[in-house]
Design an enzyme around this catalytic site. Structure first.
Site, PDB file in Angstrom:
ATOM      1  N   GLU A 139     -37.157  -9.913  38.452  1.00  0.00           N
ATOM      2  CA  GLU A 139     -37.101 -10.573  37.143  1.00  0.00           C
ATOM      3  C   GLU A 139     -36.586 -12.008  37.176  1.00  0.00           C
ATOM      4  O   GLU A 139     -36.964 -12.826  36.328  1.00  0.00           O
ATOM      5  CB  GLU A 139     -36.227  -9.755  36.172  1.00  0.00           C
ATOM      6  CG  GLU A 139     -36.906  -8.528  35.593  1.00  0.00           C
ATOM      7  CD  GLU A 139     -36.789  -7.307  36.496  1.00  0.00           C
ATOM      8  OE1 GLU A 139     -37.135  -6.214  36.053  1.00  0.00           O
ATOM      9  OE2 GLU A 139     -36.337  -7.460  37.651  1.00  0.00           O
ATOM     10  N   GLU A 196     -36.848   0.549  37.420  1.00  0.00           N
ATOM     11  CA  GLU A 196     -35.739   0.974  36.555  1.00  0.00           C
ATOM     12  C   GLU A 196     -35.980   2.379  36.001  1.00  0.00           C
ATOM     13  O   GLU A 196     -35.046   3.179  35.888  1.00  0.00           O
ATOM     14  CB  GLU A 196     -35.551  -0.047  35.427  1.00  0.00           C
ATOM     15  CG  GLU A 196     -34.996  -1.375  35.940  1.00  0.00           C
ATOM     16  CD  GLU A 196     -34.885  -2.442  34.868  1.00  0.00           C
ATOM     17  OE1 GLU A 196     -33.760  -2.770  34.479  1.00  0.00           O
ATOM     18  OE2 GLU A 196     -35.925  -2.947  34.413  1.00  0.00           O
TER      19      GLU A 196
END
Length: 725
Positions: free
Chosen positions: A137, A117
């Site tokens: 995730e 990210e």
């Protein structure tokens, strides 16, 4: 005290600031690192001698993502949580991504979760060929929280990003380049220099300033296509994980960014993240994450400072389904394997099974042709023990025949070198029955219980006897790691941990059926609960002959806790042996697809007649919840006995054994973790109630009764003095 993670900044003479994430071993993103990164970015943007910025990680790893320990700290409110959106909006979006100085990510090793990210906020990304990139995730019951749900779709397209995130798929550098996730591929030793030059080229307008990832549209599908893709993604999420909310919540967040704009998507992302991080599935999956790593720590063994010995050559006795699978696991990890069989015909069949196992991986794109041939070159077949003089470990994987196993170990002691580890893959037989405790080789005897198919199933049950040396246990723990298994060390007893827990599970299922509960309703209840299959589908998979051989061991070792059913023996008489014969509790087609068989009722009625059991009207109307509890609570009860007897030393080891060996849903945290969420008092009271009606197989053990009476979690620490380990 462990030093805090941080980010360093070093400005070169060329005007490029190198910002390095420093938090070994994987450069995880604790709050300390993130705050330090913010300071480093702001310093680089403020300084007049900085023209451009390169972000990288120390020791050849970009970042493994947000520190999992920090999740626990946030869940337990041990640390002050940043304001919602502070990381994703205030830092990464409003400072990093809008930087007026070119920002390039230099990715080596891995860029996972929050690491990727951060990289996606940069103006360009340079990667090494073998670097792994992804947003895994969902494996932890959450969604990306630093903008990944909004940036990845805009960089690689909606369809591909949903696939990557919903399956937690990682891509290597070359594939990332094809997808548009990175801009160039270079070797590790060229990475930083290339990234510096790239950043300066942007500064000097030799390369274009890319539009911020958050606002890219060139890879995005049309709105109509996007709606269809999102609809399909929701259907897949419901099909694969019907009990889980977070995959659907993830799709909702992605959709918000498409319909209302990326900034609205970022807001919904962090709001959803805040809810999910405190959810039951997230807490359970984080528990499993740490429990899996904790299996490598065995008190009184791994804390002695012993170094694993080098294991190079492994002998496998028996080339059946289990032996060939074990051999495949070792060959895939570059071990030399000697496969011994009793004659040419069965040896050839064993080698063909190994070839088929390897070829299957080639067909699925998981193994190159070159590695296939390399693996086969490490395999030798033999009909005698002569070549065993040079092996480091031998694993006996023949049928569950006690006299045969005893003879094999007598032979192994004659032919194997003095340092050789002597292991048995027996699934239920007490090792002391196979090898005399007084044997001069007793310190080298150990159980290496693989689960079928051995080259696929991730669990390795390491069974130590009273005499097994700590060195041998350390050696086998290391071997397990090398062949990509999760090892759980248990004490020797009939059935060890996994099969001993499974026995009351199957016993209770048979009791329910004979008292009137439908076989297929039971299996459906378990798949709804989240298990891959119910007890009767599991019977078919294991095979009736194996199941009955295991039962014989338990009947002799725990006669007071047996429910004697004739259902399986009756089916055996008619050659219904499970999947291998295409007939068991289910019927199987040529692709082994299962379908219910109405004829099963005939066998149940006959078994009921022999047992003298009548249909209980209450048992015909059980809810899914009642079916699951009546079959799983005896499993919990047996798990408690394993803890009380010191067969395992950590409740978390049973959680891993249940998830990886039995198929217990990981998002429920494993059998003991789940039992604690249900409550020992409730479990004990239900077992007491059923024991009064249906017999001793439901009677709560002293450990469970004591915990229930005192309101203590079942996972409470055992008294070390009581532990047999």
């Amino acid at each position: 005290m462990k030093s805090k993670g941080r980010a360093s900044i070093d400005v070169g003479a060329d005007g490029v600031a190198i910002i390095t994430i420093i938090n070994p071993p994987v450069n995880s993103l604790s709050l300390d690192v993130l705050y330090s990164l913010k300071d480093a970015f702001e310093e680089a943007l403020r300084r007049d001698d900085v023209k451009a910025i390169v972000v990288t990680g120390c020791h050849g790893k970009f970042s493994g993502g947000f520190n999992i320990s920090s999740f626990v700290d946030l869940q337990q409110q041990k640390v002050a949580q940043p304001n919602p959106g502070y990381i994703s909006l205030d830092i990464l979006t409003d400072i990093v991504e809008v930087s007026k100085k070119p920002l390039v990510a230099a990715i080596d090793g891995h860029a996972l979760g929050g690491g990727l990210e951060i990289a996606m906020c940069c103006h360009a990304r340079i990667s090494t060929p073998n670097a792994k990139l992804g947003l895994p995730e969902l494996h932890l019951g959450i969604i990306p929280g630093f903008g990944g749900t909004q940036r990845l779709p805009r960089l690689v397209g909606l369809a591909k990003s949903l696939e990557m995130m919903l399956t937690a798929k990682l891509v290597k550098g070359e594939e990332a380049l094809d997808l548009g996730l990175v801009d160039a591929i270079v070797s590790s030793n060229q990475l930083l220099d290339t990234a510096r030059k790239w950043a300066l080229d942007i500064w000097e307008h030799k390369k274009p300033w890319n539009i911020a990832s958050l606002y890219r549209t060139d890879k995005m599908e049309s709105l109509g296509e996007a709606k269809e893709i999102l609809k399909f993604a929701r259907a897949q999420a419901l099909r694969i994980a019907p009990n889980l909310h977070h995959p659907l919540a993830f799709v909702d967040v992605v959709e918000e960014g498409i319909l209302s704009g990326p900034r609205a998507g970022l807001i919904k992302e962090y709001e959803t993240f805040e809810v999910l991080i405190r959810s039951g599935p997230c807490k359970a999956l984080v528990h499993i994450f740490f429990a899996q790593r904790g299996t490598m720590r065995v008190p009184g063994v791994t804390d002695l400072g012993l170094v694993p010995r080098y294991i190079k050559r492994v002998g496998i006795l028996g080339g059946g389904l289990m032996g060939s699978g074990i051999a495949t696991s070792f060959l895939l990890s570059n071990y030399h394997v000697i496969l011994k069989e009793v004659n040419d015909k069965v040896l050839e069949a064993g080698i063909e099974r190994i070839k088929a196992n390897l070829q299957s991986r080639v067909n699925k794109g998981k193994l190159s042709q070159e590695k296939f041939e390399k693996a086969l070159s490490l395999l030798i077949g033999t009909l005698d023990y002569e070549s065993f003089i040079a092996i480091d470990m031998v694993i006996e994987a023949v049928t569950e025949d006690l006299s045969l196993k005893k003879q094999i170990f007598t032979d192994l002691e004659k032919y194997c070198p003095p340092h050789c580890i002597l292991a048995s893959n027996t699934s239920t037989i007490d090792l002391n029955l196979i090898v005399d405790e007084k044997s001069k080789y007793a310190d080298r005897i150990i159980g290496a219980h693989f689960f079928s198919p051995a080259h696929v199933m991730p669990l390795l049950e390491i069974v130590r006897t009273q005499n097994t040396s700590p060195q041998v246990i350390v050696d086998l723990l290391y071997v397990g790691k090398m062949i990509k298994k999760t090892p759980v060390v248990v004490r020797n007893c009939t059935g060890f941990a996994v099969n001993r827990m499974l026995f009351p599970f199957t016993q209770a299922a048979l009791l329910l059926v004979e008292h009137g509960t439908d076989v297929y309703n039971i299996d459906n209840a378990f798949t709804k609960f989240g298990m891959a299959m119910g007890p009767f589908r599991l019977f078919d998979l294991v095979g009736f002959n194996v199941a009955m051989a295991s039962e014989a061991q338990f009947v002799s070792s725990m006669p007071g806790r047996i429910y004697k059913s004739m259902l399986v023996p009756l089916m055996q008489q008619d050659k219904r042996l499970g999947e291998t014969t295409r007939k068991g509790f289910y019927l199987y087609d040529e692709r082994r697809k299962a379908k219910p068989d109405p004829d099963i009722k005939r066998y149940i009625e006959k078994a009921r007649e022999i047992s003298g059991v009548s249909i209980d009207p209450k048992m015909t109307k059980l809810s899914d919840k009642d079916m699951v509890e009546m079959i799983l609570f005896p499993l919990v009860n047996e798990a408690c006995r394993l803890l009380a007897e010191g067969i395992v030393v950590k409740a978390s080891d049973l959680d891993i054994a249940s998830v990886m060996g039995i198929g217990f849903p990981p998002y429920r945290g494993g059998i003991i973790y789940w039992a604690d969420t249900v409550g020992s008092k409730y479990i004990c009271s239900r077992l007491d109630e059923w024991a009064t009606i249906y017999g001793k197989i439901f009677k709560p053990c002293d450990y469970l009764a004591e915990k229930a009476a005192n309101g203590i979690p079942l996972s409470g620490t055992m008294d070390p003095a009581k532990s047999r380990l």
